[in-house]
Design a protein around this motif. Structure first.
Motif, mmCIF file in Angstrom:
data_model
loop_
_atom_site.group_PDB
_atom_site.id
_atom_site.type_symbol
_atom_site.label_atom_id
_atom_site.label_comp_id
_atom_site.label_asym_id
_atom_site.label_seq_id
_atom_site.Cartn_x
_atom_site.Cartn_y
_atom_site.Cartn_z
ATOM 1 N N HIS A 1 63.092 22.706 -104.196
ATOM 2 C CA HIS A 1 61.768 22.306 -103.693
ATOM 3 C C HIS A 1 60.853 23.497 -103.460
ATOM 4 C CE1 HIS A 1 63.664 18.531 -101.599
ATOM 5 N NE2 HIS A 1 63.798 18.506 -102.900
ATOM 6 N N HIS A 2 59.633 23.407 -103.979
ATOM 7 C CA HIS A 2 58.631 24.406 -103.629
ATOM 8 C C HIS A 2 58.209 24.269 -102.174
ATOM 9 C CE1 HIS A 2 57.063 26.407 -107.401
ATOM 10 N NE2 HIS A 2 58.020 25.649 -107.849
ATOM 11 N N GLN A 3 58.037 23.019 -101.743
ATOM 12 C CA GLN A 3 57.401 22.770 -100.456
ATOM 13 C C GLN A 3 58.037 23.561 -99.310
ATOM 14 O OE1 GLN A 3 57.756 18.818 -98.840
ATOM 15 N NE2 GLN A 3 55.688 18.876 -98.065
ATOM 16 N N ARG B 1 60.709 13.304 -106.391
ATOM 17 C CA ARG B 1 59.773 14.148 -105.653
ATOM 18 C C ARG B 1 58.352 13.616 -105.772
ATOM 19 N NH1 ARG B 1 60.892 16.875 -101.543
ATOM 20 N NH2 ARG B 1 59.474 18.582 -101.958
ATOM 21 N N GLN C 1 54.033 19.717 -102.387
ATOM 22 C CA GLN C 1 53.545 20.992 -101.857
ATOM 23 C C GLN C 1 52.046 20.996 -101.599
ATOM 24 O OE1 GLN C 1 53.812 24.373 -104.457
ATOM 25 N NE2 GLN C 1 54.329 25.729 -102.783
ATOM 26 N N ALA D 1 49.323 35.294 -104.647
ATOM 27 C CA ALA D 1 50.004 34.250 -103.882
ATOM 28 C C ALA D 1 51.239 33.857 -104.667
ATOM 29 C CB ALA D 1 49.077 33.061 -103.699
ATOM 30 N N ARG D 2 52.249 33.403 -103.968
ATOM 31 C CA ARG D 2 53.504 33.162 -104.685
ATOM 32 C C ARG D 2 53.545 31.816 -105.387
ATOM 33 N NH1 ARG D 2 57.302 31.946 -99.350
ATOM 34 N NH2 ARG D 2 55.650 30.859 -98.303
ATOM 35 N N ALA D 3 52.706 30.867 -104.932
ATOM 36 C CA ALA D 3 52.873 29.484 -105.378
ATOM 37 C C ALA D 3 52.158 29.171 -106.684
ATOM 38 C CB ALA D 3 52.383 28.534 -104.299
ATOM 39 N N LEU D 4 51.245 30.009 -107.096
ATOM 40 C CA LEU D 4 50.462 29.686 -108.271
ATOM 41 C C LEU D 4 51.292 29.795 -109.538
ATOM 42 C CD1 LEU D 4 47.151 31.474 -107.368
ATOM 43 C CD2 LEU D 4 47.678 29.052 -107.290
ATOM 44 N N ARG E 1 59.921 21.651 -111.561
ATOM 45 C CA ARG E 1 59.549 22.003 -110.187
ATOM 46 C C ARG E 1 60.639 22.844 -109.529
ATOM 47 N NH1 ARG E 1 54.818 22.541 -108.457
ATOM 48 N NH2 ARG E 1 55.234 21.802 -106.365
ATOM 49 N N GLU F 1 45.564 29.443 -101.533
ATOM 50 C CA GLU F 1 46.855 29.641 -102.203
ATOM 51 C C GLU F 1 47.035 28.705 -103.395
ATOM 52 O OE1 GLU F 1 50.228 28.869 -99.709
ATOM 53 O OE2 GLU F 1 51.637 29.824 -101.095
#
Lengths: 634, 634
Positions: B303-305, A319, A305, B391-394, B319, A234
């Motif tokens: 937050h992404h995390q 962060r 992340q 993927a969603r995070a890229l 972010r 990912e």
């Protein structure tokens, strides 16, 4: 001119076969109290036992017993917890190399026996793979951490070689390494581990044993990475630096610890193979990463992340991830580059990183640790239970142990060998890179002897007194780093007085007689530090530093939350000693005339106070608090 | 005085049994081209088919066929992909309620049949649980999303009731809901779903069917949450709002979509049960969350995390997570509170959120979407392949589909019913909350009729022309929102001219004759917006807005990266129309005199240019770029 370093049975963690500066042999530099002496004692008497007790209690050591017994078992902990046991063994070895404490020695020997018993007949050693009910060996290079864990085993064995010459752990590690050469050699399996670490470990084993097959395998691992051998995840290939060959990259990216361990291994390979291009790539990556992706504390890693570097100038305080292990890994790299180049900038970063990004991790009693290290704690953390394993991601104070607990054992091995980065030698010279309180007694490669007592009260005081405890017999160049944070410094020698600029080094070249004294006086006063305006997260703020220490404002001292403060007047910075640095602070309440925090104009009201700052590395030791390093200016 | 809303077979997504303002019946307001008309067309003709094609191709629809067949099968996609099919069904139903397109109708009916076939005899319906080889039903409330998925099924059925009166999906949903009442009722299993959604769904089903057992079950779910029924996870209990009862919380925290769906459900329960305390808690949470945890675009989630809200004023641009679904969920909540309170601030936030945080998601052709929505793109994204799941995070441009693809279908159902939040009615009044181009024709609850044509060219122009298309027969109060972003506005009515302040509403109360015209003129010019200085990430920056649109600087227009820019002079802001907003920009190069980006002083050099800004929602439509909304000032 690089010098050739003969195999030295007694040495610290890193011993390149050639380098411009040569590490001192083990025992040539001994701490004599002070900041580092106290922490090394706390490591020996508290942290090592703390790590051992936790890993015994939650079954991470027991994994080896279960694996040795040969019956199917439920593995405790995440798949790379073997490595924590190995890092503890490495730490114990360094400590035994200094102290020969019989209790520690017997604990160490027992632990080595339990590890050794779990080794497979073919040399493979990992408690999470290859048994009935476990994933097959080498079935998951992306996340399995098999080579990573064995890398730490090898590092632990190198510590045994360097402190004791040989031992049962060395035999285990050599069998592991031989197995890896057979599986992954030039004609073997074309693979790399998702987490670098095996690379520097194999080079160091090659150096310590003289067996070049290990160095060659490390070289293959460095060269193979960057060609997409790892399956996409990912977070992208750059998460494990597999999107670009190391020698083609000009900055670090992806998972910070991985990037830094890889760079350390690449330097090791470059040095052993005479690969100037590879070494230059590491220098370039260091340079650009330090200039654009490094926190004021020396910490690295901007994203929670994926535990990764951010983009250039993406350095949020709140962060910040800044994993303790990344700070340790950064020093591994800087030390290697310092040995090769002699450039004081590497020693400067080691100093900054050690005092701030590394030493913020342990609680003052050495029984709890930060994993991530923020520069801005917005909400008070919770006190983690003393008898439970903590998750790493929660906003908490220092925790006794973590589900993924790489940082405490990494800190333990760092503290057990911290003095190894303090000084180096050349044919007829001695270089002091880090100050503190210590004694040096060493025979120089070119003949002559160096005996000095160094006293400084570092990092709180700014006067370094170096007194010869022996006659050097022949001329000796004693070189002292003048920290980059010092605008100027004064040097007093038997030959006279000198004024020197910060960010350089100065040498005294003479025959030293016992009692000769050299004094470096560095103005250690609180100062204002401005961030590059391209760091969005820090625009309109400044930090306060004093000597090598970054300072922080804690709510404990302000008596209220610190999110809304403004530094009133830069001139009002008061310094009455390291424990009494004060600033004028206003607390701001803003109105935007809108339900949202955005408006055509903003009006503010303020409330004023004067408040004490604390060294950043000590924040949180007085209980839950909010904290910030960068203070907004008016 | 709240009015009672009789059961209305034809209505939009939300119909409280009582409210201060009443939603218009379905079809009473019809879009007539313009911004929303075009997007609703694109949704009907492109996005619905796009979602259906993707879910057919990658087996998410096929899961239902396989489940119906009764043989063990390999489930496609993450465990909650059923919900994407349901959100598509909901979107199709709203579209069918408007257009009765025969092709769409037959696609809809086929899809409903395939879903219905997978239902278990006892009413349970989920393709990921309870079959051989699958986890047991209700075995994982933390991550299983069983109730969440069934909630979306129920919402889709409510859309069928509200558009068609009844239908096979309604029968399926009623059987599901009856099953849930049996399993989770007062004497049943004491549990809640890790992801709220079932709560508003059950209330709406109760409203649409008149069966109060569903409302009661929703009430139980709202009341049970906050007592630690969910097992702790790494991100803490607050991730799913289970650390504190809803009525005791004064701000949103944890996973943003979860917090917002829960709040929407809590308002629904509060309204149906007359629980003023519960309603007040939702208002307080909205107020504080909007004041301290909301982006300029209306986006939520810092937050992404863990896809969560940050702390107060923790609103990093770079972010920002700002999930599209969270923006949609925010509007679900604001709409409910607007209906209950009539407060224009809720309509203001809906406008801001729709034009910026929601509509940034779709690519201009409707075939690719953002999942996370940054306000500062530091590095150029990559173009995702058109035929692969992303993927969603890229860091990427808009992608055609995602492994977790909640946003495209959520957008589809939002666009298919977007006009439902444009206007409301009271006994003798009509309230226009959102502008655009549309026609209204409705009988008012207290008698009389309202027929109006609204033309505005919104969001690009600032003149709203409302023309009566019918005589109202009796006096009618026509109320127009004056957006909070307008410092002042002008109203021309048949009775004269008025000057009105922004952030209010103004009413014209008269008997309207066909042809009567009311014109609201809002100065729609580019303006400077200042952030609250407590937002660390935005200190020393401003944004440019124009009407309801947030503007952005893209590297495409600057011709180089945008990270280092400075807004030269606020006065130099030029506005020659919505497509020609320009600012003066300098590009900054900084020197700290240190290898690190921190120093005693910083010197800068600059390079100057003038550059066009684009509406934030359109950024990235011209290919990879870097982008920023907040521009540093000198």
């Amino acid at each position: 001119m690089p010098i050739t370093n003969r195999t030295a049975p007694r040495n610290g963690p890193v011993l390149p076969s050639s380098s411009l500066l040569r590490p001192l042999p083990l025992g040539a530099l001994r701490l004599a109290g002070g900041y580092w002496g106290e922490w090394q004692d706390r490591n020996a008497h508290t942290i090592l036992q703390h790590c051992e007790d936790w890993m015994e209690r939650i079954g991470w050591i027991g994994n080896f017993d279960a694996a040795a017994a040969g019956e199917p078992f439920t593995h405790s902990g995440i798949e790379f917890v073997d490595s924590e046991v190995y890092k503890l063994l490495e730490a114990m070895a360094w400590e035994l190399g200094r102290s020969a404490d019989p209790d520690l020695a017997s604990r160490y020997e027992r632990l080595v026996r339990r590890v050794a018993a779990a080794q497979s007949p073919d040399g493979y050693l990992h408690t999470s793979f290859g048994r009935p009910g476990q994933p097959a060996r080498w079935s998951n290079f992306e996340w399995g951490h098999e080579l990573y864990s064995m890398g730490h085993l090898i590092q632990a064995a190198v510590a045994q070689i360097r402190t004791a010459g040989s031992g049962p752990l060395v035999d285990v590690a050599v069998r592991v390494a031989d197995h890896l050469v057979a599986v992954f050699g030039a004609d073997g399996r074309q693979a790399v581990c998702g987490h670098p670490e095996i690379e520097p470990a194999l080079v160091e084993l090659g150096r310590a044993t003289g067996d070049h097959r290990y160095t060659e395998l490390a070289r293959l691992f460095v060269e193979r990475r960057g060609h997409g051998l790892l399956k996409p995840i990912e977070f992208g290939q750059e998460y494990f630096q597999d999107e670009l060959p190391f020698r083609e990259a000009d900055v670090m990216r992806g998972h910070a610890v991985r990037a830094l361990y890889l760079a350390a291994g690449a330097v090791d390979v470059a040095v052993e193979t005479g690969d100037a291009e590879l070494l230059r790539a590491a220098e370039l990556q260091w340079e650009r990463t330090v200039a654009r992706r490094t926190y004021l504390t020396g910490a690295m890693g901007s994203h929670h992340q994926d535990e990764s570097f951010g983009a250039d100038f993406e350095l949020p305080s709140d962060r910040e991830y800044g994993e303790t292990c990344a700070a340790i890994a950064s020093n591994m790299l800087s030390w290697r580059l310092l040995l090769q180049t002699g450039d004081a900038k590497y020693a400067d970063l080691i100093e900054r990183t050690l005092y701030n990004a590394v030493m913020v991790a342990p609680r003052e009693d050495g029984r709890a640790f930060f994993y991530a290290n923020t520069l801005h704690q917005r909400v008070e953390g919770t006190v983690p239970p003393e008898d439970e394993v903590s998750a790493r991601a929660l906003a908490s104070l220092r925790a006794p142990w973590f589900e993924v607990s790489c940082c405490p054992t990494n800190l333990a091995r760092t503290l057990a060998s911290v003095e190894s980065v303090f000084a180096t030698m050349t044919e007829h010279g001695l270089q002091l890179h880090q100050y503190g309180d210590y004694d040096i007694d060493v025979d120089l490669p070119g003949g002559g002897t160096a005996g000095f007592e160094v006293r400084s009260g570092w990092p709180f005081n700014g006067e370094v007194i170096v007194t010869a405890t022996k006659s050097s017999e022949t001329p000796l160049e004693l070189r002292l780093r003048v920290p980059a944070w010092a605008t100027t410094a004064e040097l007093d020698t038997p030959d006279g007085h000198h004024r020197v600029a910060g960010g350089t080094s100065i040498a005294v070249d003479r025959i030293f007689n016992r009692g000769d004294r050299v004094t470096l006086t560095v103005p250690n006063r609180a100062r204002i530090t401005h961030p590059d305006p391209r760091i969005d997260a820090l625009r309109g703020t400044v930090a306060i530093e004093r000597g090598p220490l970054v300072y922080a404002l804690e709510s404990t001292d302000l008596g209220r939350a610190i999110n809304d403060v403004v530094l009133l007047d830069e001139v009002a910075l008061q310094d009455d000693g390291p424990d009494d640095v004060r600033v004028g602070i206003a607390v701001r309440e803003a109105q935007t005339g809108s339900p949202l925090p955005y408006g055509a104009a903003v009006t503010e009201t303020t409330f004023i106070d004067t408040v004490r700052l604390v060294p950043y590395s000590t924040w949180g030791n007085r209980g839950p608090s909010t904290m910030r390093v960068f203070l907004p200016t008016e």
